[in-house]
Design an enzyme around this catalytic site. Structure first.
Site, PDB file in Angstrom:
ATOM      1  N   HIS A 233       0.842  -1.196   0.000  1.00  0.00           N
ATOM      2  CA  HIS A 233       0.000   0.000   0.000  1.00  0.00           C
ATOM      3  C   HIS A 233       0.878   1.246   0.000  1.00  0.00           C
ATOM      4  CE1 HIS A 233      -2.721  -2.889   2.418  1.00  0.00           C
ATOM      5  NE2 HIS A 233      -2.949  -3.055   1.123  1.00  0.00           N
TER       6      HIS A 233
ATOM      7  N   TYR B  58       2.817   2.379  13.440  1.00  0.00           N
ATOM      8  CA  TYR B  58       3.426   3.349  12.526  1.00  0.00           C
ATOM      9  C   TYR B  58       2.836   4.745  12.732  1.00  0.00           C
ATOM     10  CZ  TYR B  58      -0.641   1.805   9.707  1.00  0.00           C
ATOM     11  OH  TYR B  58      -1.891   1.455   9.260  1.00  0.00           O
TER      12      TYR B  58
END
Length: 460
Positions: free
Chosen positions: A63, A126
């Site tokens: 992605h 993240y």
């Protein structure tokens, strides 16, 4: 803490200091000053995401959302892999590595991210510097593309992969490379906007009514995640008109509220905002205005421009170019004086307002310099260089170059205005100190030389 750049440009692997004892461990997962000191780009995270993976073999990706990402593991271990989807020679470049709690990876915008859990109960986390927009389709590439050279520890045929990642992501050959330096020019039909569009022909160039910076509805129709830079050349510049009831409302809407809207967008999407300011934010009582001088506008136009400067400065990545006496390719002071000289008219021209001319090509060149060289964000004064002069001095030089018999008649501002009404006050001194932008490395051209070139090329 140390960092090393991978074969993918801008993607860094960070080795973290893991302080362990019988209780467990502690680490500084992200520390902006230290990271920048190691050569990583500055990250301004707006969101922290955590992905919990129950089982060994959970595989997600590839992605490529339009934001920078800093990935790490708080529990367990992953095999992580990336594919560069950015336009350029690096398109298709891959890199992979294992990540444990002692490592992290900085992933630049446009690089497709994936990972595979190598232990049960792995926690993958993240930081990102942009917000997810459910209505937008983000770039991706198939995990199962055999042209992508990634050696998965657990074969994908045995891995746990979502139906979406199995079926909906395209092969690399079908991915359109991502253009991440896209520029949007607002106010593109104006003199500066036209000059900028000629310099950046691939930029998105918009003007009213196709875009209305005072309307959140209008701004909401644009996919801002596609852009890296907003150049705002839109403004209400009718100085005298701004003193009227309707003009005052329009000036505040475009010059301040509109700029605040753009700053908010730049902040949300991590974009660079370039905004054009004016010497009218000062009262002109003293010459050689610096970037740090306090605002002291005399009229409504100057007040709205000062408010716009404050708004633009709220965008973390901003360049405010403060300029004066702008000369474009349409109707301008030089052309007007030249045409009067051709007709044998001896015009009365103000002699007690002083400054320097700024040609739009000089302003566009300075914008390109800032975007290309990336000096410190902030406000920069920008005009052409040269000896400070009055409007009457400049008009006389136009007549001299044109070889006209008529003469310019110097007059005071008070005499020129006379009994006229609705005239906004003008700064007496409009000259701007150019030290800061010169120190940054920009070399200004002399307006006298540029004016003579303009007259000989465009008017004679």
């Amino acid at each position: 803490m140390k960092a090393s750049e991978s074969p993918i440009k801008g993607l860094f692997v960070v080795d973290l200091d893991l302080h362990e004892d019988d209780r467990g461990w502690f680490k500084e997962n992200w520390q902006n000053a230290k990271a920048v000191g190691l050569g990583l780009p500055k990250l301004s995270p707006v969101q922290n995401n955590i992905s919990f993976n129950h089982f060994l073999g959970v595989t997600r990706g590839f992605h490529a959302e339009p934001w920078n990402k800093y990935v790490s593991v708080t529990s367990g271990k992953v095999f992580a892999a990336w594919v560069d989807l950015r336009k350029g020679d690096g398109f298709g470049q891959t890199f992979s590595t294992e990540i444990t709690p002692g490592q992290a990876v900085y992933v630049p915008k446009g690089v497709a991210n994936s990972y595979q859990s190598l232990e049960d109960n792995t926690v993958y986390t993240y930081l990102v510097d942009g917000y997810y927009e459910p209505s937008l389709k983000y770039s991706a590439v198939s995990l199962f593309d055999e042209s992508i050279d990634v050696k998965w520890p657990i074969p994908l045929s045995e891995a746990i992969v979502s139906d979406k990642d199995k079926t909906q992501n395209p092969l690399l050959k079908d991915v359109e490379p991502l253009e991440l330096s896209k520029i949007i020019i607002i106010g593109a039909n104006g003199q500066l906007g036209s000059e900028l569009h000629a310099r950046y022909p691939d930029a998105t160039a918009l003007d009213f009514p196709d875009i209305d910076i005072t309307s959140n509805e209008s701004l909401g129709k644009i996919n801002w995640s596609e852009y890296s830079t907003i150049i705002n050349a839109a403004a209400m510049t009718d100085v005298d008109g701004a003193e009227t009831d309707n003009g005052r409302t329009k000036a505040w809407a475009i010059n301040s509220t509109g700029v605040a809207n753009l700053a908010s967008i730049a902040n949300k999407y991590g974009l660079t905002l370039v905004h054009i300011s004016s010497d009218y934010v000062f009262d002109g009582k003293t010459p050689n205005h610096t970037e740090t001088e306090s605002f002291s506008p005399l009229g409504v136009y100057g007040q709205t421009k000062a408010a716009g400067d404050i708004a633009a400065s709220l965008a973390p990545n901003h360049y405010i170019l403060r300029t004066s006496w702008v000369v474009g390719n349409g109707k301008n002071f030089i052309r007007t004086m030249f045409e009067l000289g051709q007709k044998g008219v001896s015009p009365k021209v103000v002699s007690d307002q002083t400054g320097r001319l700024t040609f739009v090509d000089e302003l566009a060149r300075a914008i390109a310099f800032l975007l290309d060289n990336k000096p410190a964000y902030g406000t920069y004064n920008l005009t052409n260089d040269g000896k400070v002069a009055s409007w009457a001095d400049i008009a006389s030089r136009v007549f001299e170059i044109g070889g006209f018999d008529a003469k310019v008649i110097p007059t005071s501002t008070a005499e020129y205005i006379g009994d006229k009404t609705g005239i906004s006050p003008r700064p007496e001194h409009s000259d701007l100190d150019l030290t800061k932008i010169h120190t940054a490395g920009f070399n200004s051209t002399d307006y006298n030389e540029r004016m003579e070139e303009y007259i000989r090329k465009e008017l004679l």
